[in-house]
Design an enzyme around this catalytic site. Structure first.
Site, short mmCIF file in Angstrom:
data_model
loop_
_atom_site.label_atom_id
_atom_site.label_comp_id
_atom_site.label_asym_id
_atom_site.label_seq_id
_atom_site.Cartn_x
_atom_site.Cartn_y
_atom_site.Cartn_z
N HIS A 1 1.06 -1.16 0.05
CA HIS A 1 -0.09 0.04 0.09
C HIS A 1 0.82 1.16 -0.08
O HIS A 1 2.16 1.11 0.52
CB HIS A 1 -0.72 -0.11 1.26
CG HIS A 1 -1.74 0.98 1.60
ND1 HIS A 1 -1.46 2.19 1.69
CD2 HIS A 1 -3.30 0.96 1.28
CE1 HIS A 1 -2.72 2.90 1.76
NE2 HIS A 1 -3.71 2.25 1.55
N ASP B 1 3.15 -4.44 8.14
CA ASP B 1 2.00 -3.59 7.91
C ASP B 1 0.77 -4.47 7.92
O ASP B 1 0.53 -5.36 7.12
CB ASP B 1 1.80 -3.01 6.67
CG ASP B 1 0.52 -2.59 6.14
OD1 ASP B 1 -0.43 -2.53 6.89
OD2 ASP B 1 0.55 -1.88 5.03
N GLN C 1 -4.63 -5.13 7.12
CA GLN C 1 -5.52 -5.99 6.70
C GLN C 1 -5.49 -7.55 7.44
O GLN C 1 -6.21 -8.61 7.00
CB GLN C 1 -5.42 -6.17 5.12
CG GLN C 1 -5.59 -5.01 4.46
CD GLN C 1 -6.93 -4.61 4.38
OE1 GLN C 1 -7.86 -5.04 5.03
NE2 GLN C 1 -7.27 -3.05 3.84
N LYS D 1 -10.57 -0.77 10.62
CA LYS D 1 -10.76 -1.83 10.03
C LYS D 1 -11.19 -3.04 10.63
O LYS D 1 -11.33 -4.14 10.30
CB LYS D 1 -9.72 -2.14 9.14
CG LYS D 1 -9.17 -0.93 8.20
CD LYS D 1 -7.90 -1.38 7.37
CE LYS D 1 -7.19 -0.28 6.56
NZ LYS D 1 -8.14 0.26 5.59
N CYS E 1 -5.06 2.46 -3.54
CA CYS E 1 -3.82 3.06 -2.98
C CYS E 1 -2.67 2.12 -3.04
O CYS E 1 -1.67 1.94 -2.15
CB CYS E 1 -3.93 3.24 -1.57
SG CYS E 1 -5.21 4.77 -1.26
#
Ligand code: C6P
Length: 414
Positions: free
Chosen positions: A131, A208, A211, A234, A372
């Site tokens: 991302h 990261d 997600q 999220k 993104c």
């Protein structure tokens, strides 16, 4: 992440779905089917109520007042740090830094850690599927320090080319920053192995987790990473709040990122000394209500159980993949065996934006565009994809409505 469907215990997901009042509405005259959970998930009433109660009964600034209300607000806000520690199995609360989200967490590491360790000629390894939040901060610090960025390529199935990764690693590698689950492809990356390889070269690893944390059990000690970033919005929590996990010894050695109140020990015009981590990285009044909201979101997810959530979402994504495959001219962008709750696809002869616009008229919310993550779309030679992303509160019937709506959209172009 993949778990056999038969392993799902008797969790009543239809009852759980009733906690999400936002789902109970019509969009364009049709019942809403919300499949944009990777962009932001919905908030259950329990979390919304906790935030509301805080504003109505407990609000005061934190870490500052000796008065009772401020103590109460501080206790509630700090309780979240303990919940996050347990949720991701960090060693201590001092390893949990409050930020405003994944983007902010990565900027903190790039500036504070990257800015202090990187020298000309050092290398930062990223992947082709990052991302922008895990690309641009590194480009900015690379420009400042003279470090170089190397990129792990992605295979046609949407997996990382691990052989290429091994050949990119060297004693020049100082930082490896990798997405756990790709928001554009759905691929679940082998972050433990990536971390072990990087550590063999003495490089620090940032994952990261924007997600991954909402969809599966994450154990930062098991992964072994040095930094791990994620966002509250999220994972059934509010916007404007996020977490940076950092190993204690690294955070202790890092300089502050922003200056202001709360991050100091003593201030004078001659000399200022800084607070210990995590407070060293938390300048100014934080988003208190949002932090308390994240604590309530973690309680909520724990009550359902992260393994149950992962199994439920696996069932939905498997159903979606098998039905989408039947649509002629549809091509997945990202088709890894290790896929989390994202299906990204294009259809011959139809622009992704047209798919998104037509199915929105049917009440179905998906994201279209570059998500993104422009470099990975360029890798697959497409300007945009349509992306359906699932949460445990979605249903198989909603997946079927998505499939029908795509077929309907397709019929306009035949
Ligand atoms: N992806 C999506 O629709 P923030 O905005 O800081 O909460 O999260 C940024 C971010 C970082 N990494 C990954 C893998 C992400 O998916 C995201 C956010 C959203 O895919 C909005 S672009």
């Amino acid at each position: 992440m993949a778990q056999a469907v038969k392993d799902i215990p008797a969790v009543d997901f239809l009852k759980i779905r009733k906690d999400f009042s936002v789902l109970d509405q019509e969009i364009n005259g049709k019942p809403l089917v919300y499949l944009d959970n990777a962009a932001s998930s919905q908030m259950p009433v329990q979390v919304a109520k906790r935030i509301d109660d805080y504003h109505r009964k407990e609000h005061a600034n934190v870490h500052r007042g000796i008065h009772t209300l401020s103590q109460k607000a501080t206790d509630a806000f700090e309780e979240t740090r303990k919940k996050v520690r347990d949720f991701i199995n960090a060693d201590s609360e001092s390893e949990i830094v409050y930020t405003t989200g994944t983007t902010d967490s990565i900027n903190l590491v790039a500036n504070s850690y990257g800015g202090s360790v990187l020298k000309k000629g050092d290398e930062i390894i990223l992947t082709e599927m990052e991302h922008h939040a895990n690309i641009v901060p590194w480009q900015m610090v690379a420009e400042r320090t003279g470090a170089k960025i190397k990129v792990i390529p992605v295979t046609d199935s949407g997996d990382l080319d691990m052989d290429a990764y091994k050949s990119l690693l060297s004693d020049r590698t100082k930082i490896v920053a990798v997405v756990h689950v790709s928001n554009a492809l759905g691929t679940v990356n082998p972050v433990k192995e990536i971390t072990e390889r990087a550590h063999e070269q003495g490089a620090a690893v940032l994952i990261d987790g924007a997600q991954s944390v909402p969809h599966q059990k994450v154990d930062v000690q098991e992964i072994g990473c040095d930094f791990f970033a994620f966002s509250a919005h999220k994972m059934c929590g509010p916007t404007g709040f996020g977490i940076l996990y950092g190993k204690k010894e690294l955070l202790e050695a890092m300089p502050p990122y922003r200056g202001g109140g709360d991050m100091i020990d003593k201030v004078s015009f001659e000399e200022t000394t800084y607070n210990v981590p995590p407070f060293r990285f938390e300048a100014g009044t934080p988003p208190i209500a949002a932090g308390i909201g994240l604590g309530a979101a973690i309680d909520y997810l724990n009550q359902i159980g992260m393994d149950n959530i992962a199994a439920r979402e696996q069932e939905l994504v498997e159903h979606a993949v098998s039905e989408l495959k039947k649509i002629k001219g549809l091509r997945f962008i990202g088709n890894s065996d290790q896929r989390a709750s994202v299906c990204s696809f294009v259809i011959d002869g139809i622009h992704a934006t047209d798919i998104g616009t037509i199915i929105d008229k049917e009440g179905i919310a998906v994201r279209t565009g570059h998500h993104c993550a422009q470099p990975i779309l360029k890798r697959f030679n497409v300007p945009s994809t349509a992306r359906a992303s699932f949460s445990f509160y979605n249903t198989k019937e909603e997946v079927d409505r998505l499939i029908n709506a795509i077929r309907y959209a397709k019929s306009f172009f035949e």
